[in-house]
Design an enzyme around this catalytic site. Structure first.
Site, mmCIF file in Angstrom:
data_model
loop_
_atom_site.group_PDB
_atom_site.id
_atom_site.type_symbol
_atom_site.label_atom_id
_atom_site.label_comp_id
_atom_site.label_asym_id
_atom_site.label_seq_id
_atom_site.Cartn_x
_atom_site.Cartn_y
_atom_site.Cartn_z
ATOM 1 N N GLU A 25 0.813 -1.211 0.000
ATOM 2 C CA GLU A 25 0.000 0.000 0.000
ATOM 3 C C GLU A 25 0.848 1.264 0.000
ATOM 4 O O GLU A 25 0.496 2.254 -0.667
ATOM 5 C CB GLU A 25 -0.946 -0.001 1.206
ATOM 6 N N HIS A 56 -10.039 -5.715 10.157
ATOM 7 C CA HIS A 56 -10.808 -5.466 8.936
ATOM 8 C C HIS A 56 -12.088 -4.686 9.210
ATOM 9 O O HIS A 56 -12.949 -4.582 8.336
ATOM 10 C CB HIS A 56 -11.145 -6.778 8.231
#
Length: 418
Positions: free
Chosen positions: A151, A220
């Protein structure tokens, strides 16, 4: 890779020389013919319409449908319920929220060759929630770029591409993963326009799924609104319906500012009829969901539907709540919010973000600073608990605001003035 983007930017500039990037986000654009979307997923899924009705597409098993039956709470759009029959008679076409995002993205990629997409599995796999499905086949691997699981690297690459004239859309497979790119987003994305003395603009969109899902675990289930709100130079918006998902996506892509678009994992299968004509939404405007007189309820994203379920009960009990989807998380639409506060004199904020340092805390401060004299009672803020989101389903529900809590809080707020 830099050579690739320079070549792509040069070709895009030549091909799109006649296009203009200026627009008025408060006005509808000229109608355009509707383009066909990629083939829809054939497996079974639960469709939740924006009017609260459910539609089950049976493809594989009924078991899965039962497990996601509580996906979205029942919702009402206005004071009076709207039926499925009336919505079916409206002009336009029906799309799921993830399809509306894709349609907006596809229209902008057709309109401007500078627009490109990058992220993990956004290419031939179509994205983790199929927002980019079919785009790699249509536009090629350079405009829909699959990246490694890094990322920090591809976010920095996207920001650099924006500096050279492209308009990248960076997808985080899960918004929690973008914490790995926090340095690039904070020190580069938000500040380069200022630190370069205005020599660079960063027209980049950072988007992806987030929020508390169905037993996705703490890592998450992150809500990063509170993390990014303090970064100067960045706009933040949160979509909640297929209509505003498409409109906000298109407006974010056309903006010269970096925009973070928050999508909720449990809203992707929300269904709504949207116009055939091209339209965009203002990035800085809230949405009046339900006019009312007794109390102003400010919310966004998934909590919009928890609030609207609570509104049904409140109306039956004689209360008349005004519900506003703030949509723009930074900056706040203090014009609409202020007018509502001056009318109702009571404010409640309902969010899925954490209570400490969350969007609700910033909104409370803004209302207190600007409209304190119009308040007849202290502002009430209902937020998620300051704990890691549990994996166990029953415990997970306890950490998030539920409709019954909203009803009780509104009753207590209104009774204080009686």
């Amino acid at each position: 890779m830099a050579t690739i983007f320079q070549a792509l930017g040069g070709a895009a500039a030549a091909a799109a020389a006649s296009l203009t990037n200026s627009f008025d986000s408060k006005k509808l654009l000229l109608p355009s013919s509707r383009r066909s979307l990629a083939e829809r997923k054939a497996s079974s899924f639960l469709v939740v319409r924006s009017d609260g009705s459910l539609n089950l597409n049976l493809g594989s098993s009924n078991g899965r449908a039962r497990t996601v039956d509580k996906l979205i709470t029942n919702a009402v759009a206005t004071k009076a319920d709207t039926s499925a029959a009336s919505s079916a008679s409206k002009p336009g076409h029906e799309l799921l929220l993830f399809e509306a995002l894709r349609e907006g993205l596809e229209e902008e990629m057709d309109r401007d060759l500078h627009v490109c997409v990058m992220g993990e599995d956004v290419g031939h796999y179509g994205g983790s929630y199929k927002v980019t499905k079919g785009l790699a086949e249509k536009y090629g691997d350079l405009r829909v770029l699959d990246t490694p699981i890094a990322e920090n690297s591809f976010t920095g690459m996207g920001i650099g591409a924006a500096m050279t004239g492209l308009r990248p859309i960076i997808e985080g497979m899960n918004m929690g993963f973008l914490l790995l790119a926090f340095n690039q987003i904070s020190n580069n994305c938000g500040m380069l326009h200022y630190t370069s003395g205005g020599q660079f603009t960063i027209p980049v969109v950072i988007r992806g799924p987030g929020g508390v899902g169905r037993q996705l675990g703490a890592e998450h289930s992150q809500r990063l609104e509170s993390y990014f709100q303090s970064i100067p130079g960045i706009q933040m918006v949160a979509c909640s319906t297929p209509y505003n998902a498409k409109g906000l996506m298109k407006a974010a892509i056309r903006s010269e500012n970096p925009v973070i678009l928050f999508e909720h994992v449990l809203l992707y299968n929300l269904k709504e009829r949207i116009p055939d004509e091209e339209y965009i939404c203002n990035l800085e405007e809230a949405e009046m969901v339900r006019p009312g007189e007794h109390v102003t309820i400010l919310t966004y994203s998934r909590m919009r539907y928890h609030v609207m379920q609570a509104a049904k009960t409140l109306v039956n009990k004689g209360y008349d709540p005004e519900v506003i989807d703030i949509r723009s998380l930074k900056p706040f639409d203090l014009h609409m919010i202020g007018n509502s506060v001056k009318k109702t004199h009571r404010v409640m904020i309902v969010e899925e973000c954490m209570r400490t340092g969350g969007i609700g805390a910033s909104l409370t401060a803004a209302i207190t600073e600007n409209f304190h004299d119009y308040l007849d009672a202290p502002i009430v803020c209902l937020s998620s608990q300051d704990v890691p989101t549990p994996y166990a389903g029953t415990l997970e529900e306890w950490t998030v605001v539920q409709p019954a809590q909203i009803v009780t809080a509104v009753e207590q707020l209104c009774q204080k003035l009686q």
